[in-house]
Design a protein around this motif. Structure first.
Motif, PDB file in Angstrom:
ATOM      1  N   ILE A 163       0.832  -1.179  -0.045  1.00  0.00           N
ATOM      2  CA  ILE A 163      -0.050  -0.106   0.058  1.00  0.00           C
ATOM      3  C   ILE A 163       1.006   1.305   0.186  1.00  0.00           C
ATOM      4  CG2 ILE A 163      -2.130   1.016   1.062  1.00  0.00           C
ATOM      5  CD1 ILE A 163      -2.407  -1.328   2.605  1.00  0.00           C
ATOM      6  N   SER A 180       4.032   2.507   7.959  1.00  0.00           N
ATOM      7  CA  SER A 180       3.782   1.340   7.841  1.00  0.00           C
ATOM      8  C   SER A 180       4.664   0.600   8.911  1.00  0.00           C
ATOM      9  CB  SER A 180       4.531   0.817   6.621  1.00  0.00           C
ATOM     10  OG  SER A 180       3.938   1.576   5.593  1.00  0.00           O
ATOM     11  N   TYR A 192     -11.779   3.551  -2.071  1.00  0.00           N
ATOM     12  CA  TYR A 192     -11.194   2.310  -1.838  1.00  0.00           C
ATOM     13  C   TYR A 192     -12.006   1.342  -2.716  1.00  0.00           C
ATOM     14  CZ  TYR A 192      -9.103   4.448   1.989  1.00  0.00           C
ATOM     15  OH  TYR A 192      -8.206   5.402   2.963  1.00  0.00           O
ATOM     16  N   ARG A 239      -9.996  -5.160  -2.817  1.00  0.00           N
ATOM     17  CA  ARG A 239      -8.778  -4.962  -2.699  1.00  0.00           C
ATOM     18  C   ARG A 239      -8.377  -4.669  -1.117  1.00  0.00           C
ATOM     19  NH1 ARG A 239      -6.052  -0.712  -6.503  1.00  0.00           N
ATOM     20  NH2 ARG A 239      -6.677  -2.161  -7.975  1.00  0.00           N
ATOM     21  N   ALA A 240      -9.444  -3.915  -0.398  1.00  0.00           N
ATOM     22  CA  ALA A 240      -9.195  -3.566   0.974  1.00  0.00           C
ATOM     23  C   ALA A 240      -9.307  -5.290   1.552  1.00  0.00           C
ATOM     24  CB  ALA A 240     -10.070  -2.863   1.530  1.00  0.00           C
ATOM     25  N   TYR A 242      -5.888  -6.869   1.370  1.00  0.00           N
ATOM     26  CA  TYR A 242      -4.922  -6.410   1.919  1.00  0.00           C
ATOM     27  C   TYR A 242      -4.761  -7.230   3.343  1.00  0.00           C
ATOM     28  CZ  TYR A 242      -4.599  -2.179  -1.241  1.00  0.00           C
ATOM     29  OH  TYR A 242      -4.303  -1.269  -2.144  1.00  0.00           O
ATOM     30  N   GLU A 271      -4.050   7.879   5.278  1.00  0.00           N
ATOM     31  CA  GLU A 271      -4.625   6.439   5.450  1.00  0.00           C
ATOM     32  C   GLU A 271      -4.827   5.950   6.884  1.00  0.00           C
ATOM     33  OE1 GLU A 271      -5.751   4.870   2.673  1.00  0.00           O
ATOM     34  OE2 GLU A 271      -4.452   6.487   1.213  1.00  0.00           O
TER      35      GLU A 271
END
Length: 672
Positions: free
Chosen positions: A107, A115, A306, A310-311, A314, A373
């Motif tokens: 991401i 991160s 979003y 895909r979320a 993740y 984010e």
């Protein structure tokens, strides 16, 4: 008023979760509680309070970790110290260093420092969730201790790494030497301060006792506020509050025996109070987690920026990486078998601490720019928590089913499963009677302890190959004790302390009992007749010894019987000192004689049927029965017994409880 209603509803949901779990035991209580929390979030009129991370840590995490530190076995914790440190420190930092760049690559919208922060709060396992595993999955004892020790320590390392990563994200600066030095200061400072404050609380309680202040309520108040005060003091000193309460809990576990041995009532009240506190806090942790999930999910799910698929991807990708890192670390550092490493990997569930830390991510930078984010980071945290919980709930029972089946078959082959369960039940009831004994109910307690000891002795011998041999040993020991009684009677006759007629009656009674013991009767019948013969000899109900308390020679007879009993006790103590395999049997017979001595010494049989005495006896027996019921539930939750055996044992307990209530009712009606 709205806050009060919300708290009451949350408490009702906790109770409902345990009721639901009885009907669907294959679903862990934490998942049921999360589901109820999610459902409550959609209830109209429900007052939702945003999760305050700092309040969450002090209100929930501090007391839970303090209690875990108190009850975890210290010797096993020390024995596993190397592996615990490798998991709590090494694995956390390895996860941060490996998962941080991966999350940034996966991401790119999440900055590298952020991160690292996300990886840091996803790295520690949750102590509450780990504890919930033991009720459904029978993991090896050493593995469970390792998981508990890891969960005690890794919260601090994960939060420290998270704080440094967030600071780097906000300031744009990061120094590894500074971070390492600060971590050492924060961790060591928390451990030292927690230990010092823990000893200070212990010293205060001992000082109050020396002043004669034995108020159980005051001591319980000190115990309850200890984790909150220590956590807040540590945070105020800018050291780890989590490690401080863990250290204080370990200190209290070291001093627990000395503090509570002189007050069994304090120990009973302490255990009962903490069980209620932990029950509520554990439930609230997961229900609050469920309350927060809808808002966290909606922030991403309803945002057109979003892609929902895909979320979700993740979440699966990050969870898979976390599990892969954990598996590799366990397999490489602990040199575990692949199956064991897999069990350790799946047992590393994440919990509410992860989401609470995620909520502490600032919404804005110092310059007012939104934190990038943040909503997606919260979404990933919630998803990883749910996915690790569900994975552990589904796959751990499957992986341990074979081991549990083999263990169950082995227990069945040994024929000890049910017997050991009944022994633990009876020991729990006996322990409760001792703790509840006062000067007022002492005679009832002695009677009941004697009955429990007899039941324990019979249960221990049932089903054993040497059952008959041990009963023969028991009879031989009783005959030896009666031989000592006979010698005392003959001595009293020679010294003319009793008349020839009284001595003759006593010798005849002893001979009758020896005759009963010597006959080769069925074993259970032998035990019953032995007990009734002892009562007949004690209370003067036999034909050879019709001396009652209103007889003019009662006091002389009483002193003579006490001398006989004490002579038998001295002989039994000599046998006990000689040791040998029959020492336990000697102690059981010795306990019977000591009970006879107490009953005769205090004339406890004279008013045994009075209303007040019956009421005391009934109350004491109900407390013992409840202790047995609690032990059955504990054995079932720990996986020591299955549902069928638990039901069988509960039926026995319920029948006895009904008999007590019926007896009390009949007695009360008769009194009126």
């Amino acid at each position: 008023m709205e806050l009060l209603i919300m708290v009451l509803m949350l408490l009702m949901l906790i109770g409902a979760s345990n009721v639901i779990n009885r009907f669907i035991p294959f679903v862990p209580v934490p998942i049921v509680q999360i589901a109820l929390g999610v459902a409550a979030a959609y209830m109209p009129g429900f007052h939702h309070v945003p999760l305050d991370p700092e309040l969450f840590l002090v209100l929930f995490i501090a007391p839970l970790l303090f209690n875990d530190g108190k009850v975890i076995p210290r010797d096993e914790l020390w024995r596993l110290r190397k592996y615990i440190l490798l998991m709590a420190l090494g694995l956390v930092f390895a996860t941060v260093l490996l998962a941080g760049p991966f999350i940034h690559w996966l991401i790119p919208a999440i900055p590298l420092a952020a991160s690292f922060a996300l990886a840091a709060i996803l790295s520690p396992t949750d102590a509450v969730a780990v504890g919930s595993l033991s009720s459904r999955v029978k993991l090896p004892g050493s593995m469970m201790r390792l998981l508990e020790g890891e969960a005690l320590m890794n919260d601090a390392s994960g939060l420290v790494a998270f704080n440094f990563a967030i600071a780097a994200a906000l300031s744009g600066e990061f120094s590894l030497p500074t971070a390492i030095g600060s971590f050492i200061v924060i961790a060591a400072g928390g451990l030292i301060l927690g230990a010092v404050l823990g000893f200070a609380v212990i010293w205060l309680r001992l000082f109050l006792r020396r002043l004669g202040i034995e108020d159980v309520t005051l001591h319980m108040l000190l115990i309850i506020v200890t984790p909150f005060v220590i956590f807040l003091a540590a945070e105020e000193c800018h050291v780890s509050g989590i490690l401080a309460v863990v250290a204080a809990g370990l200190v209290h576990s070291i001093e627990r025996e000395r503090l509570e041995s002189s007050s069994s009532r304090l120990r009973v009240v302490s255990d009962s109070t903490w069980s209620v506190i932990l029950y509520v806090l554990n439930g609230l942790v997961f229900i609050l987690l469920g309350l927060e999930i809808p808002e966290v999910v909606a922030a991403v799910w309803e945002d057109p920026a979003y892609n929902n698929a895909r979320a979700i991807g993740y979440i699966f990708a990050v969870t898979a990486l976390l599990l892969l890192i954990r598996f590799a670390w366990v397999w490489l550092t602990n040199r575990r078998h692949s199956r064991t490493a897999l069990l350790m990997t799946l047992s590393g569930v994440r919990g509410a601490l992860t989401l609470a830390a995620a909520f502490s991510i600032p919404a804005f930078f110092n310059n007012g720019r939104p934190f990038p984010e943040r909503g997606l980071m919260l979404y990933i945290c919630a998803g990883v928590i749910l996915l690790t919980l569900v994975s552990a709930s589904v796959f751990l029972p499957l992986l341990t089913r074979g081991a549990k089946k083999a263990a169950g078959e082995a227990r069945e082959e040994r024929g000890v499963n049910e017997r050991e369960a009944r022994i633990r039940m009876l020991e729990s009831g006996l322990r409760t009677i001792r703790e509840e004994m006062t000067e007022e109910n002492k005679r009832e307690a002695v009677d009941m302890m004697s009955e429990y000891n007899r039941r324990l002795q019979r249960t221990r011998l049932e089903g054993r190959a040497d059952y008959r041999k041990e009963w023969r040993t028991t009879i031989a020991i009783r005959l030896e004790a009666m031989k000592a009684e006979r010698e005392v009677v003959l001595s009293l006759q020679r010294e003319e302390k009793i008349t020839e007629a009284m001595g003759s009656r006593m010798l005849t009674a002893i001979s009758q009992m020896e005759l009963i013991l010597s006959k080769r009767l069925i074993l259970k019948r032998t035990a019953i007749l032995t007990w009734f013969a002892a009562k007949r000899l004690l209370f003067g109900k036999g034909r050879a010894s019709r001396i009652s308390p209103d007889h003019p020679n009662w006091q002389t007879f009483k002193e003579a019987r006490l001398a006989c009993i004490r002579g038998a006790i001295e002989r039994l103590k000599e046998l006990e000192a000689e040791g040998g395999a029959e020492r336990d049997i000697v102690r059981a017979v010795l306990a019977d004689y000591k009970e006879m001595e107490l009953r005769l010494q205090h004339d406890w049989f004279m008013d045994a049927g009075k209303s007040g005495r019956k009421e005391l006896s009934g109350e004491l027996e109900l407390k013992a029965i409840q202790a047995e019921r609690n032990e059955i539930q504990a054995m079932f939750e720990q996986g020591d017994i299955d549902r069928n055996l638990a039901g069988c044992l509960r039926s026995d307990v319920n029948y006895r409880e009904a008999s007590v209530f019926e007896s009390r009712t009949v007695h009360a009606e008769g009194a009126h």
